[in-house]
Scaffold this motif. Structure first.
Motif, PDB file in Angstrom:
ATOM      1  N   ASN A 191     -38.658  10.992  39.641  1.00  0.00           N
ATOM      2  CA  ASN A 191     -38.111  10.091  38.630  1.00  0.00           C
ATOM      3  C   ASN A 191     -36.886  10.718  37.980  1.00  0.00           C
ATOM      4  OD1 ASN A 191     -40.283   8.565  39.339  1.00  0.00           O
ATOM      5  ND2 ASN A 191     -41.196   8.479  37.311  1.00  0.00           N
ATOM      6  N   SER A 194     -38.830   6.467  34.251  1.00  0.00           N
ATOM      7  CA  SER A 194     -37.478   6.183  34.721  1.00  0.00           C
ATOM      8  C   SER A 194     -37.470   5.992  36.230  1.00  0.00           C
ATOM      9  CB  SER A 194     -36.524   7.313  34.314  1.00  0.00           C
ATOM     10  OG  SER A 194     -36.969   8.553  34.828  1.00  0.00           O
ATOM     11  N   ARG A 195     -36.400   5.417  36.730  1.00  0.00           N
ATOM     12  CA  ARG A 195     -36.329   5.003  38.131  1.00  0.00           C
ATOM     13  C   ARG A 195     -36.416   6.190  39.096  1.00  0.00           C
ATOM     14  NH1 ARG A 195     -31.494   1.091  39.891  1.00  0.00           N
ATOM     15  NH2 ARG A 195     -32.499  -0.098  38.205  1.00  0.00           N
ATOM     16  N   SER A 218     -35.459   8.528  41.956  1.00  0.00           N
ATOM     17  CA  SER A 218     -34.148   8.903  42.472  1.00  0.00           C
ATOM     18  C   SER A 218     -34.265  10.200  43.256  1.00  0.00           C
ATOM     19  CB  SER A 218     -33.126   9.065  41.338  1.00  0.00           C
ATOM     20  OG  SER A 218     -33.082   7.936  40.505  1.00  0.00           O
ATOM     21  N   ALA A 238     -29.822   4.199  36.808  1.00  0.00           N
ATOM     22  CA  ALA A 238     -31.199   4.182  36.316  1.00  0.00           C
ATOM     23  C   ALA A 238     -31.305   3.760  34.860  1.00  0.00           C
ATOM     24  CB  ALA A 238     -31.834   5.557  36.503  1.00  0.00           C
ATOM     25  N   ASP A 245     -34.141   7.801  28.531  1.00  0.00           N
ATOM     26  CA  ASP A 245     -34.236   6.531  29.249  1.00  0.00           C
ATOM     27  C   ASP A 245     -33.877   5.407  28.291  1.00  0.00           C
ATOM     28  OD1 ASP A 245     -34.734   4.426  30.903  1.00  0.00           O
ATOM     29  OD2 ASP A 245     -36.847   4.876  31.256  1.00  0.00           O
ATOM     30  N   SER A 294     -33.097   2.243  29.523  1.00  0.00           N
ATOM     31  CA  SER A 294     -33.158   1.020  30.321  1.00  0.00           C
ATOM     32  C   SER A 294     -33.988  -0.069  29.664  1.00  0.00           C
ATOM     33  CB  SER A 294     -33.721   1.334  31.712  1.00  0.00           C
ATOM     34  OG  SER A 294     -35.055   1.809  31.612  1.00  0.00           O
ATOM     35  N   GLY A 354     -41.607   4.446  38.170  1.00  0.00           N
ATOM     36  CA  GLY A 354     -40.302   4.753  38.735  1.00  0.00           C
ATOM     37  C   GLY A 354     -40.133   4.205  40.133  1.00  0.00           C
ATOM     38  N   GLN A 407     -39.807   0.408  39.902  1.00  0.00           N
ATOM     39  CA  GLN A 407     -38.450   0.046  39.479  1.00  0.00           C
ATOM     40  C   GLN A 407     -37.475   0.086  40.641  1.00  0.00           C
ATOM     41  OE1 GLN A 407     -36.493   1.491  35.942  1.00  0.00           O
ATOM     42  NE2 GLN A 407     -38.445   2.198  35.119  1.00  0.00           N
ATOM     43  N   LEU A 408     -37.585   1.125  41.472  1.00  0.00           N
ATOM     44  CA  LEU A 408     -36.667   1.268  42.598  1.00  0.00           C
ATOM     45  C   LEU A 408     -36.833   0.119  43.589  1.00  0.00           C
ATOM     46  CD1 LEU A 408     -34.576   2.902  44.182  1.00  0.00           C
ATOM     47  CD2 LEU A 408     -36.468   4.186  45.197  1.00  0.00           C
ATOM     48  N   ARG A 422     -37.694  -8.149  39.596  1.00  0.00           N
ATOM     49  CA  ARG A 422     -38.160  -7.191  38.603  1.00  0.00           C
ATOM     50  C   ARG A 422     -39.114  -7.847  37.603  1.00  0.00           C
ATOM     51  NH1 ARG A 422     -32.583  -4.590  36.746  1.00  0.00           N
ATOM     52  NH2 ARG A 422     -31.816  -6.540  37.629  1.00  0.00           N
TER      53      ARG A 422
END
Length: 398
Positions: A171, A234-235, A237, A257, A300, A302, A314, A317-318, A346
């Motif tokens: 994440n 969080s996303r 990555s 993100a 974060d 977002s 996370g 989200q992706l 989403r």
């Protein structure tokens, strides 16, 4: 003897049972907050080790900015008669750091709303009327983030890199905070200084004798704010670097993100720790740094908490964001009129950003005097196709 109606509003009355006492309490809080907002901000100077120098009280002007994905700049104009002017001009070496802090609430100082800057230039000027002013040109402490190198092998010197590339999936907040903490430890931890300066004994011996407390990350002058990977939503990555600066490596990842990097200045006068997630695990006292320091936090912004509120959000989200990007060019929907495609997939996965509770709209009957609306169009992008040719193909071409 007081009648029942006269008891209302008496000092010490229970606010839960007396509505007038409740009103007096709320009104007193409002007045305190209003007076606090009118109080002048506290401006202070600190040396390179964040040791207190003095308070700026005779400044003429202060103008500074704070940016989300870049370094903010500003200026502080001092009168020539201020005692700090001589100190800044003659008593501080040009190569030494000079820190400047602003506390907007001087009676309620805290690292959360304190602004920290680094003095980059001292400009002395004389006006036509003979008035002497000194202008301190300052840059936000986020500039540190641009000068931290993310090494390929953090425990080895650049000349002997066992791992050719730093690669860490996870994440967004977790991997950036982990990478930043590892590279800061390479700079400040005496144990890692032995390997990174193997042929320079003075470096790690001096680090060991001069700052033995640096074995703890809570004693480093620059620290990464602790991130609990279990509750990091969080996303998902992947971070990759080969001796590049932290800003260049993480800027696009943070934007994508919905996260940001922000720097705080923590002082020993602050009541709570700048590592709130660590304080929840070990307690407030154990999570406090042992010195004044700069704390780099990955936050974060977002507005997405996910379905479970755990790290698996996370990955969700992706997947959901990727799905919206794939169908966004075909199924375009903008019901709120913000110019951005609505998060359809989403919403299905529960990974859509929260709807703002307050929206300002410009209409024919609004109180806005003047306004300007910009719509930035897509620009040309750098596209790479294919890969690098194998070594034997280059040999044949030669």
């Amino acid at each position: 003897m007081l009648m029942p109606m006269q008891l209302a509003g008496v000092v010490g009355a229970d606010p839960k049972r007396d509505p007038i006492a409740t009103w007096n309490q709320v009104n007193s809080r409002r007045r305190v907050i209003d007076e606090e907002a009118k109080a002048p901000s506290l401006y202070r100077l600190w040396d390179k080790k964040l040791r207190y120098i003095g308070t700026v009280r005779t400044h003429k002007a202060f103008d500074a900015e704070q940016m989300q994905h870049d370094t903010g700049t500003g200026e502080v104009v001092l009168r020539g008669a201020d005692w700090l002017v001589k100190f800044v001009r003659t008593d501080v070496r040009a190569e030494e750091d000079l820190n400047f802090t602003v506390d907007p609430y001087p009676h309620r100082r805290n690292w959360r709303w304190r602004w920290g800057f680094k003095v980059t230039n001292v400009k002395v000027g004389r006006a036509e009327d003979g008035e002497v002013t000194v202008t301190l040109q300052i840059s936000e402490n986020r500039e540190h983030w641009k000068h931290i190198l993310f090494g390929a092998t953090v425990f080895a010197p650049p000349e002997a890199q066992v791992i050719k590339c730093w690669l860490l999936p996870g994440n967004c907040r977790t991997i950036i905070a982990t990478t930043g903490a590892a590279n800061l430890a390479r700079l400040f931890n005496p144990a890692l200084a032995v390997f990174t300066n193997l042929l320079n004994p003075g470096a790690y011996v001096g680090a060991l004798l001069g700052a033995p407390g640096n074995f703890s990350m809570l004693n480093h002058p620059i620290q990464m704010q602790f991130v609990n990977p279990i509750f990091d939503t969080s996303r998902l990555s992947v971070i990759m670097s080969r001796w590049q600066d932290a800003h260049s490596v993480t800027e696009q990842m943070l934007r994508d993100a919905g996260c940001q990097v922000r720097t705080y200045i923590w002082l020993e006068e602050d009541e709570d720790s700048p590592h709130p997630e660590l304080a929840m695990l070990v307690g407030e006292q154990l999570a406090r740094p042992s010195r004044n320091c700069i704390v780099i936090a990955v936050e974060d912004k977002s507005g997405i908490t996910g379905v479970t509120g755990l790290a698996d959000g996370g990955a969700i989200q992706l997947l959901a964001a990727t799905g919206d990007d794939l169908i966004g060019t075909v199924l375009y929907s903008d019901q709120d009129g913000d110019g951005v495609n609505d998060p359809l997939i989403r919403k299905w996965f529960g990974a859509a950003p929260a709807v703002p509770s307050l929206v300002f709209r410009d209409g024919p009957r609004s109180a806005i005097i003047s306004s300007e609306h910009n719509m930035y169009k897509s620009k040309a992008k750098t596209i790479m196709t294919g890969g690098r040719s194998p070594q034997w193909a280059g040999a044949l071409a030669a």
